[in-house]
Design an enzyme around this catalytic site. Structure first.
Site, PDB file in Angstrom:
ATOM      1  N   GLU A  27      76.970-102.217  -6.425  1.00  0.00           N
ATOM      2  CA  GLU A  27      78.055-101.488  -6.118  1.00  0.00           C
ATOM      3  C   GLU A  27      77.636-100.039  -5.545  1.00  0.00           C
ATOM      4  OE1 GLU A  27      76.860 -97.327  -8.305  1.00  0.00           O
ATOM      5  OE2 GLU A  27      75.794 -98.183  -9.184  1.00  0.00           O
ATOM      6  N   LYS A 161      69.457 -92.844 -17.774  1.00  0.00           N
ATOM      7  CA  LYS A 161      68.771 -91.876 -17.315  1.00  0.00           C
ATOM      8  C   LYS A 161      68.153 -90.452 -18.929  1.00  0.00           C
ATOM      9  CE  LYS A 161      71.094 -90.770 -13.897  1.00  0.00           C
ATOM     10  NZ  LYS A 161      71.426 -92.291 -13.807  1.00  0.00           N
TER      11      LYS A 161
HETATM   12  N1  PSU Z   1      72.599 -93.600 -12.471  1.00  0.00           N
HETATM   13  C1  PSU Z   1      71.990 -93.972 -11.074  1.00  0.00           C
HETATM   14  N2  PSU Z   1      72.713 -93.504  -9.573  1.00  0.00           N
HETATM   15  C2  PSU Z   1      73.620 -93.860 -10.000  1.00  0.00           C
HETATM   16  C3  PSU Z   1      74.599 -93.951 -11.092  1.00  0.00           C
HETATM   17  C4  PSU Z   1      73.978 -94.213 -12.430  1.00  0.00           C
HETATM   18  O1  PSU Z   1      70.537 -94.159 -11.069  1.00  0.00           O
HETATM   19  O2  PSU Z   1      74.710 -93.186  -8.720  1.00  0.00           O
HETATM   20  C5  PSU Z   1      76.505 -94.276 -10.968  1.00  0.00           C
HETATM   21  C6  PSU Z   1      76.723 -95.381 -11.166  1.00  0.00           C
HETATM   22  O3  PSU Z   1      77.537 -95.215 -10.409  1.00  0.00           O
HETATM   23  C7  PSU Z   1      77.691 -94.923 -12.689  1.00  0.00           C
HETATM   24  C8  PSU Z   1      78.284 -93.594 -12.227  1.00  0.00           C
HETATM   25  O4  PSU Z   1      78.161 -95.625 -13.210  1.00  0.00           O
HETATM   26  O5  PSU Z   1      77.087 -93.110 -11.556  1.00  0.00           O
HETATM   27  C9  PSU Z   1      77.875 -92.836 -13.612  1.00  0.00           C
HETATM   28  O6  PSU Z   1      79.018 -92.033 -12.874  1.00  0.00           O
HETATM   29  P1  PSU Z   1      79.254 -90.886 -14.899  1.00  0.00           P
HETATM   30  O7  PSU Z   1      77.812 -90.615 -15.564  1.00  0.00           O
HETATM   31  O8  PSU Z   1      80.580 -90.046 -14.134  1.00  0.00           O
HETATM   32  O9  PSU Z   1      80.122 -92.227 -16.038  1.00  0.00           O
END
Ligand code: PSU
Ligand code: MN
Length: 303
Positions: A27, A161
């Protein structure tokens, strides 16, 4: 296929797909919104080289000028690392971004969609999004979870996390019918730490067993994603007390500043990095590399 006009697959990835060689999707949100420059660029390059060393071809995914790019060159990786106005695309953003010819990094949900359009079956990331703490009031549940319910791509991550509610995330995945596999662990890992206090449904100890499970699911015609939870390597795992404290300070700050929606995850990652003096970033980098390796190993056994 009509979607072809919006997709450009790099020659390297295209050749690998045609020759039935393993391809690992990666990604780009982690690059544009998850890490600061230049660590983000260096990590993107390292992760790709790890995949290659394990005998697979990396396909980092992003939307550039309204085109879904599957497999990026170093100039494109650098652009995503440096440029400030890169959007963060999940499922609902894709059509608007493409029709308006904008630039976006893809989250887990959007990367799964793009990987699936290109027939890539396995994808490595750091951590997936999940059910946020206090979601009963905010309704903040990542679109990554609904995507895992419907899109047929296996995602290797280090769990979720503890900025999120891990228990509620697991319940949601269960409701949505998403298989959760612990790789060499009985516990669902919490990204920065190997343990979370929550169990995984199943533990599989080899890439072979995981590939076998994925093939079985394919033959049964069971759609949807699979979550493979690979704990951070022991030597980079955080002390739980220290990281929990950092997370709690970051969450309070986000609350005070009224940070919401798609801004919250990038904000928390950056705050936690500052609080831990950069140590959380190092852990983040190491676990992504480890996930890329496992995804390549599984990919190699699915052919
Ligand atoms: N976890 C990480 N770093 C990130 C992400 C997740 O350690 O950058 C990113 C991933 O692309 C995940 C997104 O899909 O954050 C989730 O965002 P949200 O919580 O806004 O759905
Ligand atoms: Mn959200």
């Amino acid at each position: 296929m009509r979607e072809r006009e919006y997709i450009k697959i790099s020659p390297e990835v295209s050749a690998a797909l045609n020759e039935n060689k393993p391809v690992v999707a990666l990604e780009s949100t982690i690059i544009s919104h998850g890490m600061p420059y230049p660590d983000n660029y260096e990590t993107a390059v390292k992760v790709e080289s790890e995949v290659r060393q394990c005998g697979a071809v990396p396909a980092t995914i992003a939307i550039l000028d309204g085109i879904i790019k599957i497999g990026l060159n170093s100039g494109e990786l650098e652009f995503l690392s440096k440029e400030k106005n890169i959007l963060k695309a999940s499922r609902r953003d894709i059509a608007v971004i493409i029709s308006r010819q904008m630039n976006a990094a893809t989250t887990v949900s959007a990367t799964m969609i793009c990987a699936s359009l290109a027939s890539i079956k396995i994808f490595a990331t750091g951590g997936i999004g999940g059910v946020h703490r206090n979601a009963q009031n905010t309704f903040d549940i990542s679109a990554d979870l609904t995507e895992l319910a419907k899109t047929n791509v296996a995602v290797v991550s280090s769990g979720v996390k503890s900025i999120l509610d891990i228990g509620l995330t697991q319940e949601y995945l269960e409701t949505m019918g998403v298989p959760v596999i612990g790789y060499c662990t009985d516990e669902f890992p919490a990204f920065y730490t190997r343990e979370s206090g929550f169990k995984t449904d199943y533990r599989l100890d080899t890439a072979d067993e995981i590939a076998n499970m994925l093939r079985t699911k394919e033959k049964l015609g069971l759609g949807g994603g699979v979550l493979i939870a690979n704990p951070v390597p022991e030597e980079f795992s955080f002390d739980k007390k220290i990281i929990d404290e950092a997370i709690s300070i970051a969450l309070n700050k986000a609350d005070d500043l009224n940070i919401k929606g798609k801004d919250i995850t990038p904000f928390l990652l950056s705050e936690i990095k500052n609080i831990t003096g950069g140590k959380s970033l190092e852990t983040n980098i190491r676990l992504v590399i480890s996930n890329a390796r496992l995804a390549a190993e599984i990919g190699g056994r699915m052919i």
